[in-house]
Scaffold this motif. Structure first.
Motif, PDB file in Angstrom:
ATOM      1  N   ASP A  80      24.594 -13.958   8.585  1.00 35.36           N
ATOM      2  CA  ASP A  80      24.207 -15.348   8.393  1.00 35.36           C
ATOM      3  C   ASP A  80      22.724 -15.090   7.220  1.00 35.36           C
ATOM      4  O   ASP A  80      21.924 -14.308   7.850  1.00 35.36           O
ATOM      5  N   LYS A  81      22.879 -16.129   6.196  1.00 35.68           N
ATOM      6  CA  LYS A  81      21.590 -15.695   5.411  1.00 35.68           C
ATOM      7  C   LYS A  81      20.326 -16.082   5.974  1.00 35.68           C
ATOM      8  O   LYS A  81      19.216 -15.319   5.833  1.00 35.68           O
ATOM      9  N   THR A  82      20.295 -17.066   6.971  1.00 39.61           N
ATOM     10  CA  THR A  82      19.022 -17.356   7.657  1.00 39.61           C
ATOM     11  C   THR A  82      18.708 -16.511   8.802  1.00 39.61           C
ATOM     12  O   THR A  82      17.561 -16.085   9.009  1.00 39.61           O
TER      13      THR A  82
END
Length: 160
Positions: free
Chosen positions: A63-65
């Motif tokens: 997940d990018k976050t």
């Protein structure tokens, strides 16, 4: 019990590190299988206490976050070598740092509800106006001894 690194293994062409801890009596253990290629994720947890063995396998997605987030996990429980239970869980939707409206986790109990609040370490009854009627430790003890009924607790202290 402290964890110690014990084994390296290759499973499905992936390298894992196993860390373990054992009870001093030797009747319980916990093994964690770690994936160093994915930020040291725990991909499997094995626990054994007495005759019960529980194996939890976890799958993740990037997940990018948040980095790696769980997408599925399976828990298998055995008793004396006999399968007892299998839970398969799949995450179908998730959001990271999504705003949550105020009051989402506020509880409103109806009047005459007995509440045991473990966080605040208090017991109370909800009055008809929504306020709290605190229950004293003495009243709790009398109730446990069955010397005080719920209907008695509904009365305000000092009233007959």
């Amino acid at each position: 019990m402290l964890f110690r690194s014990t084994t390296n293994a290759i499973i499905n062409d992936r390298h894992y590190v196993k860390i373990e801890r054992r009870s001093p009596q030797g009747d319980a253990y916990e093994d964690l299988w770690i994936d160093p290629r994915r930020d040291d994720l725990i991909v499997q947890r094995d626990t054994k206490t007495g005759d019960r063995l529980t194996v939890t396998s976890i799958e993740y997605r990037p997940d990018k976050t948040a980095g790696w987030v769980p997408t599925a996990w399976t828990v298998r429980s055995n008793l004396s070598g006999t399968p007892r239970m299998i839970w398969e869980t799949t995450v179908v939707d998730s959001s990271i740092n999504h705003p949550i409206p105020p009051g989402t986790f506020e509880l409103a109990f109806p009047p005459r509800t007995f509440v045991a609040d473990a966080v605040l370490n208090e017991h109370y009854l909800v009055r008809s106006d929504g306020s709290k009627r605190l229950i004293t430790n003495q009243e709790l003890e009398l109730q446990r001894q069955r010397k005080l009924r719920f209907s008695d607790l509904l009365k305000e202290p000092g009233s007959k």
